[in-house]
Each structure stands twice: as structure tokens, then as C-alpha cells.
Design a protein around this motif. Structure first.
Motif, PDB file in Angstrom:
ATOM      1  N   ARG A  98      11.901   2.025  -4.583  1.00 33.21           N
ATOM      2  CA  ARG A  98      13.345   2.264  -4.666  1.00 33.21           C
ATOM      3  C   ARG A  98      13.690   3.157  -5.852  1.00 33.21           C
ATOM      4  NH1 ARG A  98      13.062  -3.054  -2.856  1.00 33.21           N
ATOM      5  NH2 ARG A  98      13.146  -3.892  -4.961  1.00 33.21           N
ATOM      6  N   GLN A  99      13.014   2.928  -6.985  1.00 36.12           N
ATOM      7  CA  GLN A  99      13.278   3.765  -8.159  1.00 36.12           C
ATOM      8  C   GLN A  99      12.847   5.212  -7.903  1.00 36.12           C
ATOM      9  OE1 GLN A  99      11.084   1.587 -11.111  1.00 36.12           O
ATOM     10  NE2 GLN A  99      12.799   0.220 -11.596  1.00 36.12           N
TER      11      GLN A  99
ATOM     12  N   MET B  16      14.488  10.816  -6.833  1.00 34.23           N
ATOM     13  CA  MET B  16      14.553  11.984  -5.960  1.00 34.23           C
ATOM     14  C   MET B  16      16.000  12.375  -5.681  1.00 34.23           C
ATOM     15  SD  MET B  16      11.475  11.172  -3.238  1.00 34.23           S
ATOM     16  CE  MET B  16      11.550  12.788  -2.432  1.00 34.23           C
ATOM     17  N   VAL B  17      16.872  11.399  -5.497  1.00 37.91           N
ATOM     18  CA  VAL B  17      18.288  11.683  -5.250  1.00 37.91           C
ATOM     19  C   VAL B  17      18.916  12.363  -6.462  1.00 37.91           C
ATOM     20  CG1 VAL B  17      20.544  10.599  -4.888  1.00 37.91           C
ATOM     21  CG2 VAL B  17      18.580   9.870  -3.519  1.00 37.91           C
ATOM     22  N   GLU B  18      18.561  11.914  -7.670  1.00 37.66           N
ATOM     23  CA  GLU B  18      19.102  12.536  -8.882  1.00 37.66           C
ATOM     24  C   GLU B  18      18.655  13.991  -8.995  1.00 37.66           C
ATOM     25  OE1 GLU B  18      18.109  10.234 -12.290  1.00 37.66           O
ATOM     26  OE2 GLU B  18      19.218   8.447 -11.632  1.00 37.66           O
ATOM     27  N   ARG B  19      17.365  14.242  -8.756  1.00 41.80           N
ATOM     28  CA  ARG B  19      16.856  15.621  -8.817  1.00 41.80           C
ATOM     29  C   ARG B  19      17.506  16.485  -7.731  1.00 41.80           C
ATOM     30  NH1 ARG B  19      11.457  16.704 -11.010  1.00 41.80           N
ATOM     31  NH2 ARG B  19      11.030  15.174 -12.626  1.00 41.80           N
ATOM     32  N   HIS B  20      17.697  15.889  -6.554  1.00 43.51           N
ATOM     33  CA  HIS B  20      18.377  16.615  -5.469  1.00 43.51           C
ATOM     34  C   HIS B  20      19.788  16.996  -5.905  1.00 43.51           C
ATOM     35  CE1 HIS B  20      21.250  16.355  -2.054  1.00 43.51           C
ATOM     36  NE2 HIS B  20      20.353  17.133  -1.431  1.00 43.51           N
ATOM     37  N   ALA B  21      20.490  16.074  -6.539  1.00 40.26           N
ATOM     38  CA  ALA B  21      21.857  16.348  -6.971  1.00 40.26           C
ATOM     39  C   ALA B  21      21.885  17.470  -8.011  1.00 40.26           C
ATOM     40  CB  ALA B  21      22.482  15.074  -7.544  1.00 40.26           C
ATOM     41  N   SER B  22      20.927  17.466  -8.927  1.00 40.03           N
ATOM     42  CA  SER B  22      20.891  18.523  -9.949  1.00 40.03           C
ATOM     43  C   SER B  22      20.636  19.887  -9.311  1.00 40.03           C
ATOM     44  CB  SER B  22      19.786  18.212 -10.968  1.00 40.03           C
ATOM     45  OG  SER B  22      20.053  16.998 -11.632  1.00 40.03           O
ATOM     46  N   ARG B  23      19.845  19.874  -8.246  1.00 44.51           N
ATOM     47  CA  ARG B  23      19.530  21.130  -7.584  1.00 44.51           C
ATOM     48  C   ARG B  23      20.708  21.632  -6.740  1.00 44.51           C
ATOM     49  NH1 ARG B  23      17.455  21.202  -2.690  1.00 44.51           N
ATOM     50  NH2 ARG B  23      16.555  19.100  -2.869  1.00 44.51           N
ATOM     51  N   VAL B  24      21.321  20.744  -6.004  1.00 46.04           N
ATOM     52  CA  VAL B  24      22.368  21.151  -5.058  1.00 46.04           C
ATOM     53  C   VAL B  24      23.701  21.423  -5.765  1.00 46.04           C
ATOM     54  CG1 VAL B  24      23.712  20.374  -3.050  1.00 46.04           C
ATOM     55  CG2 VAL B  24      21.252  19.927  -3.174  1.00 46.04           C
TER      56      VAL B  24
ATOM     57  N   GLY C  23       0.834  -1.197   0.000  1.00 45.26           N
ATOM     58  CA  GLY C  23       0.000   0.000   0.000  1.00 45.26           C
ATOM     59  C   GLY C  23       0.873   1.253   0.000  1.00 45.26           C
ATOM     60  N   PRO C  24       0.270   2.427  -0.188  1.00 48.49           N
ATOM     61  CA  PRO C  24       1.052   3.676  -0.206  1.00 48.49           C
ATOM     62  C   PRO C  24       1.870   3.870   1.071  1.00 48.49           C
ATOM     63  CG  PRO C  24      -1.164   4.064  -1.053  1.00 48.49           C
ATOM     64  CD  PRO C  24      -1.159   2.668  -0.530  1.00 48.49           C
ATOM     65  N   GLU C  25       1.301   3.560   2.249  1.00 50.34           N
ATOM     66  CA  GLU C  25       2.053   3.742   3.490  1.00 50.34           C
ATOM     67  C   GLU C  25       3.289   2.842   3.530  1.00 50.34           C
ATOM     68  OE1 GLU C  25      -1.115   3.043   3.280  1.00 50.34           O
ATOM     69  OE2 GLU C  25      -2.178   4.831   4.006  1.00 50.34           O
ATOM     70  N   GLU C  26       3.155   1.588   3.011  1.00 50.31           N
ATOM     71  CA  GLU C  26       4.294   0.664   3.015  1.00 50.31           C
ATOM     72  C   GLU C  26       5.353   1.098   2.011  1.00 50.31           C
ATOM     73  OE1 GLU C  26       2.062  -3.463   4.344  1.00 50.31           O
ATOM     74  OE2 GLU C  26       1.900  -2.763   2.274  1.00 50.31           O
ATOM     75  N   LEU C  27       4.926   1.637   0.892  1.00 51.34           N
ATOM     76  CA  LEU C  27       5.898   2.156  -0.071  1.00 51.34           C
ATOM     77  C   LEU C  27       6.640   3.353   0.519  1.00 51.34           C
ATOM     78  CD1 LEU C  27       3.738   1.917  -3.331  1.00 51.34           C
ATOM     79  CD2 LEU C  27       5.627   0.435  -2.671  1.00 51.34           C
ATOM     80  N   LEU C  28       5.924   4.182   1.275  1.00 47.07           N
ATOM     81  CA  LEU C  28       6.576   5.309   1.949  1.00 47.07           C
ATOM     82  C   LEU C  28       7.614   4.803   2.948  1.00 47.07           C
ATOM     83  CD1 LEU C  28       6.911   8.283   2.696  1.00 47.07           C
ATOM     84  CD2 LEU C  28       4.893   8.062   4.187  1.00 47.07           C
ATOM     85  N   ARG C  29       7.287   3.751   3.688  1.00 40.42           N
ATOM     86  CA  ARG C  29       8.250   3.196   4.640  1.00 40.42           C
ATOM     87  C   ARG C  29       9.507   2.697   3.931  1.00 40.42           C
ATOM     88  NH1 ARG C  29       5.715  -1.307   8.281  1.00 40.42           N
ATOM     89  NH2 ARG C  29       7.943  -1.450   8.805  1.00 40.42           N
ATOM     90  N   ILE C  30       9.331   2.110   2.739  1.00 42.28           N
ATOM     91  CA  ILE C  30      10.504   1.639   1.988  1.00 42.28           C
ATOM     92  C   ILE C  30      11.384   2.819   1.584  1.00 42.28           C
ATOM     93  CG2 ILE C  30      11.242   0.509  -0.148  1.00 42.28           C
ATOM     94  CD1 ILE C  30       8.739  -1.251   0.069  1.00 42.28           C
ATOM     95  N   VAL C  31      10.756   3.915   1.152  1.00 35.94           N
ATOM     96  CA  VAL C  31      11.537   5.102   0.790  1.00 35.94           C
ATOM     97  C   VAL C  31      12.284   5.632   2.020  1.00 35.94           C
ATOM     98  CG1 VAL C  31      11.406   7.486  -0.018  1.00 35.94           C
ATOM     99  CG2 VAL C  31      10.043   5.709  -1.153  1.00 35.94           C
TER     100      VAL C  31
END
Length: 813
Positions: free
Chosen positions: A776-777, A782-790, A729-737
Motif C-alpha cells: 500500500r505504501q 507511486m501516486v505522489e510521483r504521478h502527481a508531481s509529474r502530471v 510473495g511478490p505476485e501477491e504484493l502486486l495483486r494488492i497494488v
């Protein structure tokens, strides 16, 4: 009423005036004519039933073919009962119960006669008649073209049956005609039919084509001999023999046949010499039943258009191929059933898509001085009672040279296998076999690969340049009987590179060999001290974690509550069973093989890995390692290679877990000749034979796995339970992130968690949705977008380097 006149000419001058004249009817002219008279018929249509009872000549006018029509409303239009000459006439019949032209007696000559009729037969020869029929044509869409019966005979030269409602030429009741340079086509039955004891047909230079049945049919003790004939474009078999029929084909050509080119049964005998068989939809030669025999010499069978063996020998039949060529076919020679036998001498079997020689169900094959090239499998002796001999044969350019399985016991002597892609000789599943003076060169796998403790004998064999090693003798498994395994004498290798045989296998080879000749030259064996005995087998690797620690990791996984309960219940049953055994009590038998169903990315592979560790920690498995495979790892492109790949995967998983992802792909809905069934059959047997050594887990989508198990009850019976992995479910996917972020030292900024929940709620859940993999993807995106921003910040602080914001989320797919 007759139309036109008849001129009768007598050659004797003394009676010329009395005998010459004009007659109002053909019947009157024939009545007046004497032996040797010539009756020249004027053009016209004669509605008479003519009977020729004297040795006269009855002819139409020269230069006007077809101008004289004999066309009565019923009955036989023309009957010949003498050694007369009949030529240049057009005969028409309408009586379905009578022939159009009947020859009953004498040795008449029929020339350039055209029969266009809808009668029982176009031309019928019976009794003691022996006509010579030249350049005649028969068009009879209602019955037989030419019928020779009741002891009739004669010679038919350059004749043509252009249409027949039944057989083109039919011989029975002891008839025995000879056909020379004749053509038979567009028949609704067989082209040539010969039936009944003492019936015989000889055909030379003839052609049979475009028939809606078999080209040639010989049955019920009849005989036929065809020389330099063509049979092609039939709708049924090219040549059919049944019930003690005898046929000889010499210098013939059989081609463009949608069914079997030649099919014979019930003690029939066929001899082929210098005959070609090509472009057939089923078998080139199909031979059935005890006493049925084919002898082929200098023949060629090739260019199959179907998916069947070129030569099929079964039910106790015999086939002999001497100096023959079989090529460009799916399979070359299949011999099946006890009592069936094939003898192949000095022949070539080449460009075979699957198996060149297959021997099964107790059959026997003998190959001497043969050459097998460009085949998936050179020869396969499949099961108990199947055997024979391969002597002085060469096998070149195959996937596997020779396979021996399931108790088959052939003798392979002085044979060479060159450049096999996978193995020179492969023996498994209780196969036996004796390999004497054989050689393997340039193998992409092993030279000799013997597994399952097979009682194979190798004497004076040699391997050269084998990529994985010259000889491989796999362990027989925990159920192997003492003394089982190969017997090896005086075998050598060129010591090319390849994997070292395990110490355990060295010991096994030494104990079953009668001489140490094999052990010294095998590539990469320990040679530091030849007096040192082989080392004892290494102790099984001990698990590094307890079952409690592994179960703790399982509990830490996000979601999967029902899965965790199932695994714990299974673990508890195994543990209690062990304790009951220690207490001297009976323990319930627990099948450890499992089915995992669910969508991709729901943790099936992770749980399978932990399950293997748990079983190893409980002492159920030696290692507990995971070997993950799919269809592409198990199913080969050729017959024989699938069993080898599957057995090798099972060996890699020995002591651990074999995890088969998308297992339903092994049994597609439209399987046809798909080799996945071979992988399934091999798996089922190995799961039973090595049930204590390997745990098998099959996994895939829920609906597809249900179908897979329902169509393969043998597979379903091997598994103890099915565990379903529900979608996250969405909550479990959030926990994985969040877990991914903690592991990689990132943090979710205010509002990011809420944005992720909305994102996972809205994301499409179609076939491409990967559950945990999607989580995970998403984190990686999100990490890639963070890197482009920072990356554009001059002096980023810690928060800048670690915080992930809602705007770092990717776009919805």
C-alpha cells in the motif's frame, strides 16, 4: 626478659623506703606492690603475662602514650582480678584461644589503653567483674573486639573498636554492659551482638558502621536498649532480632543499609521511638512470624534505595505505627498472611511510587486518622480473607485511591479520596468491602467503580467533580448470581459531567439498594419523569451481514490461503455445534480464543475483524465489533492501574473481539517488576469468567509469540489454536497494488507490473518490511510521483491522469 625498669611508689610514708624501688620485671613489681600503690612503667616492651590481683594503679609514663607495650608470645598479656586502675598501656596478644586483656573480678578502671592484637578477644569481661573502661581502643582483626560474658558487666565510655575479625562487641551468657559514646567499625561480623537469656546491652550515643554483617544483632531471649545511636554502612541488615529478642531504639538513626534496615523474627519485640530509618536496600522494617511485634512511635522511614516495601509484615506478625512518616519509597506498607496485622495511627504515607498500603493472603490492616499522598495506589486489599478498617483517612494525589479485589472485605469509613487520576474507589474480581460516609472529589475517572457484580456496600457516600461520573456499576456478566451487585444507600453526587449509567445498570442498582437515595443525584441519569421505571435493556445489535457474506470478503483477500482454511474450519465447527444442540445432541466445546502469528502487514487485524463479524452472524457474540489494544493500553505505570486498564479494555470489547497486537510485549524476557504480568493475570481470569462474552485474539511475530506462550502456560491453555500468517510473495504484493489502483481509479501502464514484481523481489525483507502495508505504501508513493509529474502538464488527458508508469516507483529502501 623485661626491658626497662618499674618504679613502685607507696603513699604511706612509714613504709616508703622499704616499698619504693626499681624492679627488673613487672611481675616482680606487682608482687611487691600493696593495695593503693602506683606502678609507673618505664617505656619499653614487656614480654610478660601480667596478673593484677590488688587494687593498685598500673600506668605508663605521662605524655608518652603507647610507649609501654605488654606483648608476651602467648597466653593472656594482661589479667585484672581486682579493683585496680590500668592506664596508658599498649597491650598486644598473639594467642587465638585467649583474650588480650581479661577482666575477671572487681570494679577496675581501664583508661587510655590500646589493645592491638590477633587474639580470641581484644577485651574480655567475665564473671562478677564490673569495670569502667574509658577512651580505650581495640584493634583485633582475628577475633571479637570486646566480649562481655558469663554475668560480666561494666561501663565502656568513649571506647572504639577499630577492627574485629568477628563481632565488634559481643555479649552473651548473662553479660550486661553499658556503652556510652563508643564507636564500633570495620568488624567482619555484627557490630553489636547480644545473645542468650539474661544477656543485655545498653548503648547511648554510640556509632556502628562499616561492618561486614548486621549492625546490631539481638537473639535468643537477649535484650538491648539503644539511645541516640547511629547504625550505618553495613553489608547485611542494619538491626537483626531473632528468637524472643527484645530491643528498644530511642532517638536512633539507621541509614545506608544495603539489606533490611531492621529485620525481626520468631517472637521478637522491637520498640522504636523518634527513630529514623533511611537509605535501605530492602525493607525498612521487616517483621516475621507469630508473636513478633514492632511498635514505632514518632518514627520516620524514607528514601529507599531498593525496590521493596518500606514496612513488611508477614507470617502472623504485628506492626504498630503511631505518628510516623513513611515517604520516598517504592511501597510503604505490605501486610501478608493470615494472622498478620498492622495498626497505623495518625501517620503520613507519602511519595510512594507504587502502593501505600497492601493487604493480602488473609492479613488485616487498621488505619486511623492517616494521610496518604502522592502514591500510585492508596490502599489495596487484594484477596479473600484480607481486610481491616480505614477510618478518617485522607488519600490525595494517587492514581487510584482504594482497590478491593478477589474477595477482600475491608471497612472504609469516613475517608476522603481527592484528585485520583483513575478512580477513587475501585472494586473488582469478587471484591466486597463496605464504604461508609466516604467522599471522592476531583477524580480523573469514576468516583466509585464497582465491576463484576461485586457485593460492595456503599452508604452515605458522596462524589464531586468526577470526570467520568460519580458511580459506575458494571454488569456482573452472564454468570452473575441473582441479587449480586452492590448495595447502595443514601449516596449522592454533585451531578458533574460524566457518562450516563446504562438503563440496565440503573435497574441493577435499584434492585440491590435499600433506598433510592443514590439514583436521583447520579450525574446525567434520566430525570424527565421520576415515576417512569427504568427501561429494559436494549436488545443486542444484530449483525448487518450473514456469515456467508463475511466469508466471501475473507475469500476475496489476497493470499492467506492457509488462514482462510483455518477460519473456515473453525466456523464450520461452531455452526455444526449449533445444529447439534438444536437436534438435542451434545456439541463439542470449541475454544474461540486465537493466536495469530506472523510478520506485520499480513492481514491479522483484518482477519480478526472479519472473525468477529462471523461469530456475531452465527449468534456466538452479541456485536462482533473489534477492539484493538497493545501493551500501552493495558499496562499502567503503577501497581493497581494495570488491572483497571485491562478490565476497562475487556469491557469495551464486551460482545466482540479483543485484539491484542504484539502481545509478547506483556511478558518481556527481563521482566523484573514489570506490570505486564499483572495484565496477563487479569486477562487469564477475565477470559475464563467471561468466556461467552468476549473473544480474545493475541498477535505478534512468530518467534516472540512462541516464547510468550511457553513462559505463560496459563495463557496458552486459554487458546484453541494458533494461526500463522505467512509473508506475501511478490505476485501477491502486486495483486494488492492492483486492487489499490482499481479502488482509486488508477491503471498500471505497460511495463509497470513487471517493474513492480522486480521491485517487490528486490526489496529488503528485514524487520521494517511491512508486507501488505509495504504494498500500500508503494502504491501511495507511486501516486505522489504521478502527481508531481502530471501537475506540470498544461492539458492532461485521461491517460495522463490515470496511468502509473514504472518510473513512478520509489527508490528501494
Amino acid at each position: 626478659m623485661a626491658q626497662g625498669t618499674v618504679q613502685v611508689t607507696h603513699t604511706g610514708t612509714s613504709r616508703w623506703r622499704r616499698r619504693t624501688g626499681e624492679y627488673a620485671s613487672l611481675a616482680a613489681a606487682l608482687e611487691a606492690a600493696a593495695e593503693g600503690d602506683v606502678l609507673t612503667v618505664a617505656p619499653g616492651t614487656y614480654r610478660e603475662n601480667l596478673v593484677v590481683q590488688r587494687a593498685v594503679t598500673l600506668r605508663g609514663p605521662e605524655g608518652s602514650p603507647g610507649s609501654v607495650r605488654i606483648a608476651p608470645p602467648d597466653g593472656v598479656p594482661l589479667t585484672v582480678r581486682a579493683s585496680a586502675v590500668v592506664r596508658d598501656l599498649h597491650v598486644e596478644g598473639q594467642d587465638a584461644a585467649s583474650p588480650a586483656l581479661l577482666v575477671e573480678e572487681g570494679t577496675p578502671e581501664l583508661m587510655d589503653v590500646r589493645v592491638v592484637t590477633r587474639s580470641a578477644a581484644g577485651i574480655e569481661v567475665r564473671g562478677g567483674a564490673r569495670p569502667t573502661v574509658r577512651r580505650c581502643t581495640v584493634d583485633n582483626p582475628a577475633g571479637v573486639g570486646i566480649a562481655v560474658l558469663d554475668g560480666g558487666g561494666g561501663v565502656f565510655e568513649e571506647c572504639e573498636v577499630v577492627a574485629a575479625g568477628q563481632s565488634g562487641v559481643a555479649v552473651n551468657g548473662g553479660g550486661h554492659p553499658r556503652l556510652e559514646r563508643c564507636r564500633v567499625h570495620h568488624a567482619s561480623g555484627s557490630g553489636l551482638t547480644v545473645t542468650g537469656e539474661n544477656s543485655a546491652l545498653e548503648a547511648v550515643g554510640c556509632e556502628v558502621y562499616e561492618v561486614r554483617g548486621s549492625g546490631v544483632q539481638v537473639t535468643a531471649r537477649a535484650t538491648a536498649h539503644l539511645t541516640d545511636c547511629d547504625v550505618h554502612r553495613t553489608t547485611a541488615d542494619g538491626v537483626t532480632l531473632d528468637t524472643d529478642a527484645v530491643l528498644t531504639l530511642a532517638d536512633c538513626r539507621i541509614h545506608d543499609i544495603p539489606e533490611n534496615a531492621v529485620d525481626l523474627r520468631s517472637r521478637s519485640v522491637l520498640t522504636l521511638t523518634r527513630t529514623t530509618v533511611r537509605q535501605f536496600g530492602r525493607n525498612g522494617l521487616s517483621v516475621w512470624d507469630p508473636g513478633t511485634r514492632v511498635d514505632a512511635n514518632q518514627c520516620e522511614i524514607f528514601d529507599s534505595t531498593g525496590d521493596y516495601p518500606a514496612v513488611w509484615v508477614s507470617d502472623g506478625a504485628t506492626a504498630v505505627l503511631d505518628s510516623c512518616r513513611v515517604h520516598d519509597v517504592p511501597d510503604a506498607l505490605f501486610v501478608l498472611d493470615r494472622g498478620s496485622r498492622a495498626d497505623v495511627v495518625d501517620s503520613d504515607l507519602t511519595q510512594v511510587r507504587n502502593t501505600a498500603v497492601s493487604v493480602s493472603d488473609g492479613a488485616t490492616a487498621q488505619l486511623d486518622d492517616c494521610r496518604i499522598r502522592e502514591a500510585a495506589t492508596g490502599a489495596w486489599f487484594r484477596d479473600h480473607g484480607s481486610g481491616g478498617t480505614l477510618s478518617n483517612c485522607t488519600v490525595d494525589g494517587t492514581q487510584t485511591g482504594v482497590i478491593v479485589t478477589k474477595g477482600a472485605d475491608p471497612v472504609i469509613e469516613r475517608c476522603t479520596v481527592d484528585s485520583p487520576a483513575e478512580a477513587g474507589f475501585y472494586v473488582s474480581a469478587g471484591g466486597r468491602g463496605s464504604f461508609l460516609g466516604c467522599r471522592v472529589t476531583g477524580s480523573g475517572g469514576y468516583g466509585f467503580h464497582v465491576i463484576d457484580g461485586c457485593r460492595t456496600t456503599l452508604r452515605k457516600c458522596r462524589t464531586e467533580r468526577c470526570a467520568r461520573g460519580g458511580y459506575e456499576f458494571a454488569d456482573g456478566g452472564p454468570d452473575a448470581a441473582p441479587g449480586s451487585g452492590p448495595v447502595v444507600e443514601d449516596c449522592t453526587s454533585d451531578e458533574s459531567g460524566g457518562p450516563r449509567l446504562s438503563a440496565a445498570r440503573e435497574t441493577a442498582v435499584q434492585s440491590t439498594s435499600r433506598s433510592p437515595g443514590l439514583l436521583g443525584p447520579i450525574p446525567d441519569q434520566r430525570a424527565d419523569d421520576p415515576q417512569t421505571p427504568a427501561a429494559a435493556p436494549a436488545a443486542p445489535e444484530q449483525p448487518s451481514r450473514t456469515s456467508k457474506a463475511v466469508l466471501g470478503e475473507l475469500d476475496a483477500l489476497v493470499g492467506l490461503e492457509s488462514v482462510k482454511r483455518e477460519v473456515r474450519a473453525l466456523t464450520d465447527m461452531i455452526e455444526v455445534g449449533r445444529r447439534r444442540q438444536r437436534a438435542g445432541l451434545k456439541a463439542a466445546s470449541v475454544k474461540r480464543h486465537l493466536v495469530f502469528t506472523g510478520s506485520p502487514g499480513t492481514g491479522k487485524t483484518t482477519v480478526a475483524r472479519l472473525y468477529g463479524e462471523i461469530l456475531a452472524s452465527l449468534g456466538v457474540l452479541d456485536k462482533g465489533h473489534l477492539v484493538e489494544v497493545s501493551r500501552v493500553d493495558l499496562v499502567g505505570e503503577h501497581i493497581g492501574s494495570t488491572a483497571i486498564r485491562t478490565q476497562e479494555a475487556f469491557q469495551r470489547a464486551h460482545g466482540g473481539v479483543l485484539f491484542i497486537d504484539e502481545a509478547y510485549a506483556l511478558s518481556p524476557e527481563d521482566a523484573g517488576r514489570d506490570f505486564g504480568k499483572e495484565a496477563i493475570d487479569t486477562l487469564v481470569k477475565l477470559m475464563e469468567d467471561q468466556r461467552d462474552a468476549v473473544v480474545v485474539i493475541v498477535a505478534g511475530y512468530t518467534a516472540e509469540m512462541e516464547r510468550f506462550l511457553s513462559v505463560n502456560p496459563g495463557v496458552a491453555s486459554r487458546f484453541s489454536r494458533t494461526i500463522t500468517f505467512g509473508d506475501y510473495g511478490p505476485e501477491e504484493l502486486l495483486r494488492i497494488v492492483r486492487q489499490q489502483a482499481d479502488e482509486h481509479e488508477y491503471r498500471l501502464a505497460a511495463g509497470a507490473s513487471e517493474a513492480l514484481l522486480k521491485y517487490f523481489t528486490a526489496i529488503p525483507k528485514g524487520p521494517a518490511f511491512g508486507n501488505g502495508r509495504t504494498a500500500r505504501q508503494t502504491f501511495e508513493a507511486m501516486v505522489e510521483r504521478h502527481a508531481s509529474r502530471v501537475a506540470h502538464l498544461a492539458e492532461p488527458n485521461t491517460d495522463d491522469l490515470t496511468l502509473l508508469y514504472a518510473e513512478d516507483l520509489p527508490e528501494l529502501p
